[in-house]
Design a protein around this motif. Structure first.
Motif, PDB file in Angstrom:
ATOM      1  N   LEU A 117       5.269   1.837  29.275  1.00 60.59           N
ATOM      2  CA  LEU A 117       5.617   2.961  27.729  1.00 60.59           C
ATOM      3  C   LEU A 117       4.084   1.805  26.927  1.00 60.59           C
ATOM      4  O   LEU A 117       3.513   3.076  26.297  1.00 60.59           O
ATOM      5  CB  LEU A 117       6.601   3.605  27.768  1.00 60.59           C
ATOM      6  N   ARG A 118       4.484   0.949  26.603  1.00 64.31           N
ATOM      7  CA  ARG A 118       3.387   0.339  25.698  1.00 64.31           C
ATOM      8  C   ARG A 118       2.453  -0.285  25.447  1.00 64.31           C
ATOM      9  O   ARG A 118       1.568  -0.141  25.430  1.00 64.31           O
ATOM     10  CB  ARG A 118       4.640  -0.681  24.248  1.00 64.31           C
ATOM     11  N   GLY A 119       2.599  -0.674  27.188  1.00 65.05           N
ATOM     12  CA  GLY A 119       1.430  -1.335  27.151  1.00 65.05           C
ATOM     13  C   GLY A 119       0.456  -0.620  27.939  1.00 65.05           C
ATOM     14  O   GLY A 119      -0.816  -1.013  28.133  1.00 65.05           O
ATOM     15  N   VAL A 120       0.909   0.051  28.533  1.00 63.39           N
ATOM     16  CA  VAL A 120      -0.517   1.139  29.260  1.00 63.39           C
ATOM     17  C   VAL A 120      -0.919   3.163  28.930  1.00 63.39           C
ATOM     18  O   VAL A 120      -1.516   2.518  28.258  1.00 63.39           O
ATOM     19  CB  VAL A 120       0.039   1.423  30.083  1.00 63.39           C
ATOM     20  N   TYR A 121       0.527   3.762  28.659  1.00 60.47           N
ATOM     21  CA  TYR A 121       0.648   4.678  28.053  1.00 60.47           C
ATOM     22  C   TYR A 121      -0.193   4.866  26.808  1.00 60.47           C
ATOM     23  O   TYR A 121      -0.616   5.983  26.088  1.00 60.47           O
ATOM     24  CB  TYR A 121       1.397   5.636  28.564  1.00 60.47           C
ATOM     25  N   THR A 122       0.976   4.481  25.599  1.00 60.05           N
ATOM     26  CA  THR A 122       0.424   4.281  24.297  1.00 60.05           C
ATOM     27  C   THR A 122      -0.386   2.932  24.004  1.00 60.05           C
ATOM     28  O   THR A 122      -0.117   3.096  22.857  1.00 60.05           O
ATOM     29  CB  THR A 122       1.595   5.006  23.635  1.00 60.05           C
ATOM     30  N   SER A 123      -0.985   2.232  24.153  1.00 62.41           N
ATOM     31  CA  SER A 123      -1.637   1.156  23.840  1.00 62.41           C
ATOM     32  C   SER A 123      -2.691   1.502  23.509  1.00 62.41           C
ATOM     33  O   SER A 123      -3.023   0.607  22.384  1.00 62.41           O
ATOM     34  CB  SER A 123      -1.733   0.616  25.474  1.00 62.41           C
ATOM     35  N   PHE A 124      -3.464   2.850  22.893  1.00 67.21           N
ATOM     36  CA  PHE A 124      -4.277   3.344  22.268  1.00 67.21           C
ATOM     37  C   PHE A 124      -3.227   3.309  20.386  1.00 67.21           C
ATOM     38  O   PHE A 124      -4.377   3.296  19.160  1.00 67.21           O
ATOM     39  CB  PHE A 124      -4.659   4.081  22.484  1.00 67.21           C
ATOM     40  N   GLY A 125      -2.232   2.901  20.718  1.00 69.79           N
ATOM     41  CA  GLY A 125      -2.137   3.669  18.651  1.00 69.79           C
ATOM     42  C   GLY A 125      -2.355   3.174  17.974  1.00 69.79           C
ATOM     43  O   GLY A 125      -3.303   2.908  16.766  1.00 69.79           O
ATOM     44  N   HIS A 126      -1.558   1.256  17.913  1.00 67.34           N
ATOM     45  CA  HIS A 126      -2.392   0.465  16.907  1.00 67.34           C
ATOM     46  C   HIS A 126      -3.548   0.070  16.622  1.00 67.34           C
ATOM     47  O   HIS A 126      -4.419   0.199  15.617  1.00 67.34           O
ATOM     48  CB  HIS A 126      -1.550  -0.779  17.345  1.00 67.34           C
ATOM     49  N   PRO A 127      -4.981   0.298  18.199  1.00 62.01           N
ATOM     50  CA  PRO A 127      -6.561   0.140  17.777  1.00 62.01           C
ATOM     51  C   PRO A 127      -6.566   1.127  16.974  1.00 62.01           C
ATOM     52  O   PRO A 127      -7.593   1.675  16.264  1.00 62.01           O
ATOM     53  CB  PRO A 127      -7.161  -0.494  19.120  1.00 62.01           C
ATOM     54  N   LEU A 128      -6.009   2.263  17.406  1.00 67.00           N
ATOM     55  CA  LEU A 128      -7.153   3.239  16.725  1.00 67.00           C
ATOM     56  C   LEU A 128      -6.348   3.815  15.091  1.00 67.00           C
ATOM     57  O   LEU A 128      -7.027   3.975  14.630  1.00 67.00           O
ATOM     58  CB  LEU A 128      -5.996   4.923  18.093  1.00 67.00           C
ATOM     59  N   PHE A 129      -5.447   3.614  14.888  1.00 62.94           N
ATOM     60  CA  PHE A 129      -4.702   3.472  13.450  1.00 62.94           C
ATOM     61  C   PHE A 129      -5.223   3.064  12.811  1.00 62.94           C
ATOM     62  O   PHE A 129      -6.448   3.429  11.959  1.00 62.94           O
ATOM     63  CB  PHE A 129      -3.180   3.243  13.473  1.00 62.94           C
ATOM     64  N   THR A 130      -5.771   1.746  13.089  1.00 65.47           N
ATOM     65  CA  THR A 130      -6.581   0.561  12.056  1.00 65.47           C
ATOM     66  C   THR A 130      -8.078   0.950  12.102  1.00 65.47           C
ATOM     67  O   THR A 130      -8.947   0.883  11.112  1.00 65.47           O
ATOM     68  CB  THR A 130      -6.757  -0.768  12.633  1.00 65.47           C
ATOM     69  N   ALA A 131      -8.233   1.451  13.215  1.00 64.95           N
ATOM     70  CA  ALA A 131      -9.783   1.809  13.229  1.00 64.95           C
ATOM     71  C   ALA A 131     -10.756   2.836  11.970  1.00 64.95           C
ATOM     72  O   ALA A 131     -11.617   3.155  12.350  1.00 64.95           O
ATOM     73  CB  ALA A 131     -10.203   2.638  14.978  1.00 64.95           C
ATOM     74  N   MET A 132      -9.320   3.845  11.859  1.00 62.89           N
ATOM     75  CA  MET A 132      -9.569   4.934  10.852  1.00 62.89           C
ATOM     76  C   MET A 132     -10.171   4.540   9.595  1.00 62.89           C
ATOM     77  O   MET A 132     -10.467   4.307   8.808  1.00 62.89           O
ATOM     78  CB  MET A 132      -8.217   5.583  10.764  1.00 62.89           C
ATOM     79  N   THR A 133      -9.467   3.456   9.339  1.00 66.16           N
ATOM     80  CA  THR A 133      -9.576   1.843   8.215  1.00 66.16           C
ATOM     81  C   THR A 133     -11.108   1.529   7.757  1.00 66.16           C
ATOM     82  O   THR A 133     -11.736   1.814   7.081  1.00 66.16           O
ATOM     83  CB  THR A 133      -8.947   1.414   8.002  1.00 66.16           C
ATOM     84  N   GLY A 134     -11.224   1.906   9.385  1.00 68.19           N
ATOM     85  CA  GLY A 134     -12.388   1.242   9.635  1.00 68.19           C
ATOM     86  C   GLY A 134     -13.456   1.654   9.283  1.00 68.19           C
ATOM     87  O   GLY A 134     -14.977   1.614   9.150  1.00 68.19           O
ATOM     88  N   PHE A 135     -13.385   3.333   9.429  1.00 72.56           N
ATOM     89  CA  PHE A 135     -13.832   3.928   9.368  1.00 72.56           C
ATOM     90  C   PHE A 135     -14.465   4.138   8.637  1.00 72.56           C
ATOM     91  O   PHE A 135     -15.888   4.411   7.407  1.00 72.56           O
ATOM     92  CB  PHE A 135     -13.714   5.154  10.192  1.00 72.56           C
ATOM     93  N   GLY A 136     -13.311   4.490   7.565  1.00 70.06           N
ATOM     94  CA  GLY A 136     -14.067   4.387   6.120  1.00 70.06           C
ATOM     95  C   GLY A 136     -14.511   3.316   5.512  1.00 70.06           C
ATOM     96  O   GLY A 136     -15.530   3.610   4.698  1.00 70.06           O
ATOM     97  N   ILE A 137     -14.241   1.954   6.130  1.00 75.47           N
ATOM     98  CA  ILE A 137     -14.849   0.738   4.727  1.00 75.47           C
ATOM     99  C   ILE A 137     -16.288   0.647   5.679  1.00 75.47           C
ATOM    100  O   ILE A 137     -17.414   0.652   4.797  1.00 75.47           O
ATOM    101  CB  ILE A 137     -14.053  -0.645   6.144  1.00 75.47           C
ATOM    102  N   ALA A 138     -16.571   1.365   6.483  1.00 72.41           N
ATOM    103  CA  ALA A 138     -17.975   1.479   7.173  1.00 72.41           C
ATOM    104  C   ALA A 138     -18.567   2.744   5.944  1.00 72.41           C
ATOM    105  O   ALA A 138     -20.169   2.659   5.947  1.00 72.41           O
ATOM    106  CB  ALA A 138     -18.108   1.904   8.694  1.00 72.41           C
ATOM    107  N   VAL A 139     -18.484   3.352   5.606  1.00 74.25           N
ATOM    108  CA  VAL A 139     -18.844   4.430   5.049  1.00 74.25           C
ATOM    109  C   VAL A 139     -19.426   4.343   3.484  1.00 74.25           C
ATOM    110  O   VAL A 139     -19.716   4.524   2.968  1.00 74.25           O
ATOM    111  CB  VAL A 139     -17.922   5.822   5.169  1.00 74.25           C
TER     112      VAL A 139
END
Length: 446
Positions: A228-250
């Protein structure tokens, strides 16, 4: 004059150019003079203290009114780490590959991963517990309640994870030049946090299963949570933090001060909102109804992947256009914009350099500086840097010309040189063993 020289020297260091490129300096001396090596070592020591403190918090038994809560055993921690590291390794590799044009050195990646895995989790476990108590969550672990997971944990964890990205954006505003860089660095920080968090969750599940007589195979019970955590929903934390990365890049690529302030805040707000929705659905919705939400989350991930692919194409075109400006001025060769703006050309040059180890460091250095030069030129045309940018451009061009003599700058005319293996000569039975002839040995012959 002294202040200008100091600023130029600091800009050279931040851009990855040696402060005083002495040709006789050994790799060990360069390593000892690298500030990022020492920063990573110091953070590694502090991270060890934080991880040990969390271990000391969860390993012993805890006395509570009415009984004792057993601590997590070492066996559970070791088994949890065994199942948690493959997820982290795969995601780190993907984010490193994403940062294809201006790849950071390994110390930068390690620094971000250590921060996300140790410092952010260490900070979050204390603050989440305190917030859980303030929100009136009862039980052995106040931070595990639904209210804490929805209303406090997203803000606390996203602040802890993205603090290192904001710090690097302040210190390395000339080195973080593209969306791919900030997103990859933010994603590695997120996966570092998820790595340690998964170890804790897996260890708790295994430890609980070993203490429950009805569960025959504790490891099999833990594997359900691993999937559940290591395969199906492993994208959770990287995806959330990447949103801030987008904002910093802009923010880093825009002239308006309002955008520079609002873009990172908007990215951070989106990351917290996504985190809140994710935790809320996981805490409230029954397990059999989670499939529809999982498909919706996959759709969001697909949109992010498409946006990153489009950004990759845009970055390649920008590099080619800005390097062409230097070709027109006579500073670069005509083939440079084509070779350094295409992923296939870069891979071809690195492949040739790998089989010629003497040329590999110079090849990688020229690639980094070409990309830095292209984005520096783009910043100059946008009005993002002052006149000091011309000094940095001149330093980059001088360093490129020096390293070009050794580096692989084009795959045309180059060929892969396979290493030659010399096998020892076998001497047959009964054959005389050849004796090496040394200088002056003929004088002893009669």
């Amino acid at each position: 004059m002294a202040q200008t020289h100091k600023l130029e020297r600091r800009a050279r260091v931040l851009n990855g150019i040696p402060r005083d490129p002495v040709p006789g300096r050994s790799p060990a001396q360069r390593l000892l003079r690298n500030p990022w090596v020492w920063s990573t070592l110091v953070l590694a020591l502090v991270s060890f203290v934080g991880l040990w403190d969390m271990y000391a918090m969860m390993h012993p038994d805890v006395e509570v009114p009415g009984g004792i809560i057993p601590g997590i055993t070492n066996q559970s921690f070791i088994l949890a780490a065994k199942y948690a590291w493959p997820t982290a390794a795969v995601w780190v590799a993907l984010f490193v590959l994403l940062d294809r044009f201006r790849r950071q050195n390994v110390w930068m990646y390690l620094l971000v991963f250590l921060w996300g895995g140790a410092m952010s989790t260490w900070f979050s476990i204390y603050v989440n517990t305190w917030m859980g108590e303030k929100l009136g969550v009862s039980g052995a672990d106040p931070s595990a309640g639904a209210r804490s997971a929805v209303f406090s944990a997203p803000f606390v964890e996203e602040i802890a994870k993205t603090a290192i990205i904001f710090l690097l954006a302040i210190l390395l505003r000339y080195r973080l030049v593209s969306t791919l860089q900030t997103v990859s660095m933010a994603g590695i920080a997120g996966i570092g946090f998820a790595f340690v968090e998964n170890i804790v969750y897996y260890a708790r599940a295994h430890n609980f299963a070993t203490l429950t007589p009805e569960i025959v195979d504790p490891e099999a019970a833990m594997l359900e949570l691993v999937m559940l955590r290591g395969v199906y929903t492993s994208f959770g934390h990287p995806l959330f933090t990447a949103m801030t990365g987008f904002g910093i890049a802009v923010a880093l690529r825009h002239r308006s001060k309002i955008v520079r302030i609002c873009a990172p805040l908007a990215g951070f707000a989106l990351s917290c909102l996504g985190h809140m929705i994710f935790n809320g659905i996981s805490s409230v919705v029954p397990g059999e109804q989670l499939r529809i939400y999982w498909f919706m989350a996959l759709g969001l991930v697909l949109m992010v992947v498409i946006a990153l692919v489009g950004q990759t194409i845009t970055e390649g075109r920008r590099i080619r256009a800005r390097l062409t400006d230097f070709v027109r001025s006579g500073w670069l060769e005509e083939s440079d914009p084509f070779m350094y703006s295409r992923w296939r050309s870069r891979v071809a040059m690195i492949t040739v350099a790998v089989f010629q180890p003497r040329r590999l460091p110079a090849t990688l250095e020229v690639m980094r500086m070409m990309t830095e030069l292209a984005y520096l030129r783009d910043s100059i045309t946008r009005g993002l840097v002052d006149e000091a940018g011309y000094g940095r451009a001149r330093g980059l061009l001088e360093r490129i010309e020096q390293r070009r003599l050794i580096a692989v700058t084009s795959s045309a005319g180059e060929r892969i040189i396979w290493p030659k293996l010399k096998l020892p000569r076998r001497v047959g039975v009964g054959q005389p063993v050849p004796v090496p002839v040394t200088a002056g040995s003929h004088l002893n012959q009669r």
